[in-house]
Scaffold this motif. Structure first.
Motif, PDB file in Angstrom:
ATOM      1  N   GLU A 149     -23.202  20.600  -4.265  1.00  0.00           N
ATOM      2  CA  GLU A 149     -23.537  22.221  -3.968  1.00  0.00           C
ATOM      3  C   GLU A 149     -23.818  22.218  -2.421  1.00  0.00           C
ATOM      4  O   GLU A 149     -24.839  21.931  -2.050  1.00  0.00           O
ATOM      5  CB  GLU A 149     -24.796  22.257  -4.857  1.00  0.00           C
ATOM      6  CG  GLU A 149     -24.885  22.005  -6.108  1.00  0.00           C
ATOM      7  CD  GLU A 149     -23.754  23.352  -6.856  1.00  0.00           C
ATOM      8  OE1 GLU A 149     -23.732  24.307  -6.298  1.00  0.00           O
ATOM      9  OE2 GLU A 149     -23.557  23.145  -8.161  1.00  0.00           O
ATOM     10  N   ILE A 150     -22.879  23.195  -2.068  1.00  0.00           N
ATOM     11  CA  ILE A 150     -23.082  23.430  -0.590  1.00  0.00           C
ATOM     12  C   ILE A 150     -23.845  24.775  -0.540  1.00  0.00           C
ATOM     13  O   ILE A 150     -23.399  25.654  -1.076  1.00  0.00           O
ATOM     14  CB  ILE A 150     -21.889  23.730   0.067  1.00  0.00           C
ATOM     15  CG1 ILE A 150     -20.699  22.393  -0.268  1.00  0.00           C
ATOM     16  CG2 ILE A 150     -21.836  24.073   1.654  1.00  0.00           C
ATOM     17  CD1 ILE A 150     -19.355  22.476   0.185  1.00  0.00           C
TER      18      ILE A 150
ATOM     19  N   LEU B  79     -18.649  28.724   4.398  1.00  0.00           N
ATOM     20  CA  LEU B  79     -18.703  27.852   3.132  1.00  0.00           C
ATOM     21  C   LEU B  79     -17.373  27.570   2.517  1.00  0.00           C
ATOM     22  O   LEU B  79     -17.198  26.584   1.938  1.00  0.00           O
ATOM     23  CB  LEU B  79     -19.581  28.504   2.121  1.00  0.00           C
ATOM     24  CG  LEU B  79     -20.904  28.833   2.648  1.00  0.00           C
ATOM     25  CD1 LEU B  79     -21.963  29.386   1.468  1.00  0.00           C
ATOM     26  CD2 LEU B  79     -21.514  27.309   2.475  1.00  0.00           C
ATOM     27  N   GLU B  80     -16.427  28.304   2.464  1.00  0.00           N
ATOM     28  CA  GLU B  80     -15.029  28.053   2.028  1.00  0.00           C
ATOM     29  C   GLU B  80     -14.299  26.870   2.727  1.00  0.00           C
ATOM     30  O   GLU B  80     -13.700  26.027   2.172  1.00  0.00           O
ATOM     31  CB  GLU B  80     -14.161  29.212   2.088  1.00  0.00           C
ATOM     32  CG  GLU B  80     -14.473  30.255   0.924  1.00  0.00           C
ATOM     33  CD  GLU B  80     -13.812  31.661   1.247  1.00  0.00           C
ATOM     34  OE1 GLU B  80     -13.241  32.007   1.933  1.00  0.00           O
ATOM     35  OE2 GLU B  80     -13.878  32.503   0.051  1.00  0.00           O
TER      36      GLU B  80
ATOM     37  N   TYR C 236     -15.949  24.429   4.304  1.00  0.00           N
ATOM     38  CA  TYR C 236     -17.003  23.315   3.737  1.00  0.00           C
ATOM     39  C   TYR C 236     -16.417  22.847   2.580  1.00  0.00           C
ATOM     40  O   TYR C 236     -16.113  21.719   2.487  1.00  0.00           O
ATOM     41  CB  TYR C 236     -18.529  23.747   3.992  1.00  0.00           C
ATOM     42  CG  TYR C 236     -19.157  23.424   5.434  1.00  0.00           C
ATOM     43  CD1 TYR C 236     -19.054  22.356   5.823  1.00  0.00           C
ATOM     44  CD2 TYR C 236     -19.849  24.484   5.515  1.00  0.00           C
ATOM     45  CE1 TYR C 236     -19.766  22.257   7.162  1.00  0.00           C
ATOM     46  CE2 TYR C 236     -20.644  24.676   6.726  1.00  0.00           C
ATOM     47  CZ  TYR C 236     -20.517  23.166   7.444  1.00  0.00           C
ATOM     48  OH  TYR C 236     -21.268  23.131   8.760  1.00  0.00           O
ATOM     49  N   TYR C 237     -16.193  23.955   1.831  1.00  0.00           N
ATOM     50  CA  TYR C 237     -15.408  23.544   0.115  1.00  0.00           C
ATOM     51  C   TYR C 237     -14.241  22.840   0.205  1.00  0.00           C
ATOM     52  O   TYR C 237     -13.959  21.666  -0.171  1.00  0.00           O
ATOM     53  CB  TYR C 237     -15.461  24.994  -0.586  1.00  0.00           C
ATOM     54  CG  TYR C 237     -14.565  24.543  -1.830  1.00  0.00           C
ATOM     55  CD1 TYR C 237     -15.294  24.593  -2.898  1.00  0.00           C
ATOM     56  CD2 TYR C 237     -13.320  24.857  -1.796  1.00  0.00           C
ATOM     57  CE1 TYR C 237     -14.802  24.248  -4.363  1.00  0.00           C
ATOM     58  CE2 TYR C 237     -13.036  24.401  -3.038  1.00  0.00           C
ATOM     59  CZ  TYR C 237     -13.508  24.432  -4.402  1.00  0.00           C
ATOM     60  OH  TYR C 237     -12.879  23.976  -5.350  1.00  0.00           O
ATOM     61  N   ASP C 238     -13.328  23.270   1.261  1.00  0.00           N
ATOM     62  CA  ASP C 238     -11.929  22.810   1.527  1.00  0.00           C
ATOM     63  C   ASP C 238     -12.090  21.309   2.057  1.00  0.00           C
ATOM     64  O   ASP C 238     -11.254  20.507   1.580  1.00  0.00           O
ATOM     65  CB  ASP C 238     -11.054  23.594   2.609  1.00  0.00           C
ATOM     66  CG  ASP C 238     -10.824  24.877   1.861  1.00  0.00           C
ATOM     67  OD1 ASP C 238     -10.941  25.168   0.671  1.00  0.00           O
ATOM     68  OD2 ASP C 238     -10.339  25.909   2.649  1.00  0.00           O
TER      69      ASP C 238
ATOM     70  N   VAL D 123     -13.190  19.134  -0.893  1.00  0.00           N
ATOM     71  CA  VAL D 123     -12.159  18.821  -1.711  1.00  0.00           C
ATOM     72  C   VAL D 123     -11.077  17.669  -1.198  1.00  0.00           C
ATOM     73  O   VAL D 123     -10.741  16.789  -1.771  1.00  0.00           O
ATOM     74  CB  VAL D 123     -11.437  20.170  -2.226  1.00  0.00           C
ATOM     75  CG1 VAL D 123     -10.093  19.893  -3.034  1.00  0.00           C
ATOM     76  CG2 VAL D 123     -12.435  20.829  -3.148  1.00  0.00           C
TER      77      VAL D 123
ATOM     78  N   VAL E 118     -17.294  20.098  -6.639  1.00  0.00           N
ATOM     79  CA  VAL E 118     -18.080  20.933  -5.352  1.00  0.00           C
ATOM     80  C   VAL E 118     -18.030  22.353  -5.805  1.00  0.00           C
ATOM     81  O   VAL E 118     -17.094  23.046  -6.165  1.00  0.00           O
ATOM     82  CB  VAL E 118     -17.173  20.504  -4.190  1.00  0.00           C
ATOM     83  CG1 VAL E 118     -15.898  20.967  -4.109  1.00  0.00           C
ATOM     84  CG2 VAL E 118     -17.907  20.980  -3.052  1.00  0.00           C
ATOM     85  N   HIS E 119     -19.385  23.038  -5.246  1.00  0.00           N
ATOM     86  CA  HIS E 119     -19.468  24.395  -5.321  1.00  0.00           C
ATOM     87  C   HIS E 119     -20.109  24.848  -4.290  1.00  0.00           C
ATOM     88  O   HIS E 119     -20.885  23.979  -3.676  1.00  0.00           O
ATOM     89  CB  HIS E 119     -20.328  24.876  -6.520  1.00  0.00           C
ATOM     90  CG  HIS E 119     -19.682  24.058  -7.875  1.00  0.00           C
ATOM     91  ND1 HIS E 119     -18.946  24.564  -8.775  1.00  0.00           N
ATOM     92  CD2 HIS E 119     -20.012  23.079  -8.464  1.00  0.00           C
ATOM     93  CE1 HIS E 119     -18.536  23.945  -9.519  1.00  0.00           C
ATOM     94  NE2 HIS E 119     -19.438  22.849  -9.468  1.00  0.00           N
ATOM     95  N   TYR E 120     -20.129  25.944  -3.867  1.00  0.00           N
ATOM     96  CA  TYR E 120     -20.856  26.722  -2.775  1.00  0.00           C
ATOM     97  C   TYR E 120     -21.697  27.894  -3.141  1.00  0.00           C
ATOM     98  O   TYR E 120     -21.183  28.379  -4.134  1.00  0.00           O
ATOM     99  CB  TYR E 120     -19.988  27.020  -1.581  1.00  0.00           C
ATOM    100  CG  TYR E 120     -19.030  27.832  -1.607  1.00  0.00           C
ATOM    101  CD1 TYR E 120     -19.301  29.129  -1.326  1.00  0.00           C
ATOM    102  CD2 TYR E 120     -17.685  27.575  -1.716  1.00  0.00           C
ATOM    103  CE1 TYR E 120     -18.426  30.543  -1.482  1.00  0.00           C
ATOM    104  CE2 TYR E 120     -16.655  28.528  -1.758  1.00  0.00           C
ATOM    105  CZ  TYR E 120     -17.288  29.972  -1.592  1.00  0.00           C
ATOM    106  OH  TYR E 120     -16.080  30.931  -1.797  1.00  0.00           O
TER     107      TYR E 120
END
Length: 146
Positions: free
Chosen positions: A37-38, A69-70, A72-74, A77, A84-86
């Protein structure tokens, strides 16, 4: 014997320390096959001091946070994290990172940088990191600069 973590929370604020903490949180999540969880908290208290408060300002700060955050998400993944979620939260970073968010997401490990962006708050009322390590109900790992 090493503890197995299943729900890892990484708090990011745009600082270099948070970026390093994110990299290490991804490695820990990968090793534990854990969800990640970010979390970014927008401190609403900082808007109380702006004399010409404007909702466009909040929208801009939120849009900037979402973009980061997008990214970080990338990265997570691409590193192989499957779950993974933010989230962007509004309020006091200390209480949200240490208590509110972990309770909502069954967090069993919080990862965060030793220092963040807000040096003034750290001098006046203590750091977010210090508060989280002292009061969180789950394990906390503090990442220091290389």
């Amino acid at each position: 014997m090493l503890k197995q973590y299943s729900h890892i929370q990484i708090a990011v604020d745009g600082s270099k320390e948070a970026d390093l903490a994110f990299t290490k949180a991804v490695a820990i999540a990968k090793r534990n096959n854990a969800s990640l969880e970010i979390l970014h908290v927008i401190d609403t208290r900082s808007f109380q001091n702006v004399s010409s408060f404007d909702s466009a300002m909040v929208e801009q700060v939120s849009a900037d946070a979402k973009k980061k955050l997008e990214e970080y998400y990338d990265r997570a993944v691409k590193a192989g994290i499957k779950d993974v979620h933010y989230s962007i939260e509004f309020g006091s970073p200390k209480t949200i990172i240490a208590h509110d968010f972990p309770k909502k997401h069954q967090t069993d490990l919080i990862v965060l940088g030793a220092t963040g962006l807000n040096a003034v708050e750290r001098l006046l009322i203590g750091s977010v990191t210090e508060y989280v390590t002292r009061t969180a109900e789950c394990d906390v790992i503090v990442i220091r600069q290389k």
